[in-house]
Design a protein around this motif. Sequence first.
Motif, PDB file in Angstrom:
ATOM      1  N   TYR A  75       0.824  -1.207   0.000  1.00  0.00           N
ATOM      2  CA  TYR A  75       0.000   0.000   0.000  1.00  0.00           C
ATOM      3  C   TYR A  75       0.862   1.262   0.000  1.00  0.00           C
ATOM      4  O   TYR A  75       0.442   2.299  -0.530  1.00  0.00           O
ATOM      5  N   GLY A  76       2.072   1.165   0.566  1.00  0.00           N
ATOM      6  CA  GLY A  76       2.966   2.317   0.573  1.00  0.00           C
ATOM      7  C   GLY A  76       3.413   2.702  -0.820  1.00  0.00           C
ATOM      8  O   GLY A  76       3.355   3.881  -1.210  1.00  0.00           O
ATOM      9  N   THR A  77       3.851   1.726  -1.603  1.00  0.00           N
ATOM     10  CA  THR A  77       4.297   2.022  -2.968  1.00  0.00           C
ATOM     11  C   THR A  77       3.131   2.381  -3.884  1.00  0.00           C
ATOM     12  O   THR A  77       3.308   3.084  -4.879  1.00  0.00           O
ATOM     13  N   ASP A  78       1.930   1.935  -3.541  1.00  0.00           N
ATOM     14  CA  ASP A  78       0.768   2.217  -4.383  1.00  0.00           C
ATOM     15  C   ASP A  78       0.367   3.684  -4.333  1.00  0.00           C
ATOM     16  O   ASP A  78      -0.173   4.217  -5.309  1.00  0.00           O
ATOM     17  N   ILE A  79       0.607   4.352  -3.205  1.00  0.00           N
ATOM     18  CA  ILE A  79       0.142   5.736  -3.058  1.00  0.00           C
ATOM     19  C   ILE A  79       1.205   6.753  -3.459  1.00  0.00           C
ATOM     20  O   ILE A  79       0.937   7.952  -3.470  1.00  0.00           O
ATOM     21  N   ILE A  80       2.413   6.285  -3.790  1.00  0.00           N
ATOM     22  CA  ILE A  80       3.464   7.220  -4.195  1.00  0.00           C
ATOM     23  C   ILE A  80       3.129   7.800  -5.564  1.00  0.00           C
ATOM     24  O   ILE A  80       2.983   7.081  -6.548  1.00  0.00           O
ATOM     25  N   GLN A  81       2.956   9.106  -5.621  1.00  0.00           N
ATOM     26  CA  GLN A  81       2.618   9.773  -6.873  1.00  0.00           C
ATOM     27  C   GLN A  81       3.855  10.365  -7.569  1.00  0.00           C
ATOM     28  O   GLN A  81       3.877  10.528  -8.775  1.00  0.00           O
ATOM     29  N   HIS A 141      -2.413  -1.832  -8.994  1.00  0.00           N
ATOM     30  CA  HIS A 141      -1.321  -1.244  -8.228  1.00  0.00           C
ATOM     31  C   HIS A 141      -0.576  -0.288  -9.144  1.00  0.00           C
ATOM     32  O   HIS A 141      -0.353  -0.596 -10.323  1.00  0.00           O
ATOM     33  N   SER A 142      -0.172   0.863  -8.612  1.00  0.00           N
ATOM     34  CA  SER A 142       0.412   1.903  -9.454  1.00  0.00           C
ATOM     35  C   SER A 142       1.727   1.494 -10.113  1.00  0.00           C
ATOM     36  O   SER A 142       2.128   2.088 -11.126  1.00  0.00           O
ATOM     37  N   LYS A 162     -10.425   1.958 -13.642  1.00  0.00           N
ATOM     38  CA  LYS A 162      -9.455   2.448 -12.647  1.00  0.00           C
ATOM     39  C   LYS A 162      -8.190   2.953 -13.324  1.00  0.00           C
ATOM     40  O   LYS A 162      -7.623   3.981 -12.939  1.00  0.00           O
ATOM     41  N   ARG A 166      -6.495   6.992 -13.743  1.00  0.00           N
ATOM     42  CA  ARG A 166      -5.111   7.396 -13.450  1.00  0.00           C
ATOM     43  C   ARG A 166      -4.462   8.115 -14.644  1.00  0.00           C
ATOM     44  O   ARG A 166      -3.263   8.343 -14.658  1.00  0.00           O
TER      45      ARG A 166
END
Length: 391
Positions: A75-81, A141-142, A162, A166
Amino acid sequence: MRKKGLKVIILTASYGNGHLQVANSLYQECLNKGLTDVKICNLYAESHPFISEVTENLYTKSFTYGKQFYKLFYYGTDIIQNKKMLRWYYQYGLKRLTSLIQSEEPDILINTFPINAVPEFRRRTGIVIPTFNIITDYCLHSLWLHDEIDKYYVASNELKAKIHSRGIPVSKVVVSGIPIRHAFSQSYDKQALYEKYHISPEKDLILLIAGAHGVLKNIKDVCETLLLSTDHQLAVVCGKNLSLRNELAQLYNSYSGRFHCFGYLERIDELYKLANVMITKPGGITLTEATATGTPLILYKPVPGQEKENALFFSEKGAALIAKNHDELVLHINTLLQSKQKQSSLQSSIEKLYLPASQEVIMTDILKESENIAKINYSSTIKSPKKKLGS
């Protein structure tokens, strides 16, 4: 672009078996289409074998006592923009990839794992090799997303939406389904399968997929609970986990005729087709296989990350039940097997998620798209020559 002489490299990683299975399915489809110069590359294992082995072990432990670590990473790497914060990940495997491209000169690159060294190579060199991502889960996942990916292949319209949200154009996303083995869509003789596996057609069958690494925790306890609290048959597939199979062997004598234990099965699809309900972890490939056979699912203790997100998607679609503990597991099994209507409802919902011939759809589109990209690239190269490799 030459077709028969096309060179295709399928890039994958061994974090779980799903990415490798998708790579193998696409490899076989390439051969079916007459493409003979096709290579599967486990890029991270080839680039950094020690680091890869350590991180693969950490991934496996995420199913047990490493849950919080994996949850933080996922979840940490997913929210990095900020893309600059992910440069370390983009460079992972880049040196090996550059060497591979130099030696093989591929025409097409296919990712079955979010390997961003591929689009990073294009960004740095200006060399355009048609590049495609096959997303192997029902969630986004981003790390799968990058401006230099030519097209994405996904399992559902929801996932396509989704990706579009993005900033990716809808024209770059194809709802293809996730590639699985052809065996799952083949016709079969049910009575012959009962005889083959020594399973009685008189009692309902619970199928438990333990996973290659025994990632279902306390499997023996789960088996004993099910065998004690129900009168159904139970079949467990241990994969290549020999120690787990040996641990379960003593249950044969206590529950003779009702308990079946298997190691690795090449035709595991045959047990899917016999099962009245299947207990499993919600990996993208296993879920897709179940959509092909219409097997009612109970997803047991999904861990944070793609498992949890996959499980929530199937639950929201009415295609699976989620059990967080032993009691819920037994309750769901009893509810399902005592209600043909509930079984039928789950089966109907999960079958609606199945998209057949995914690998054929994907490879047909990739070949067409690659040809278009090659034409555009050829035209632009004449006007403005590309950088040389390594410059």
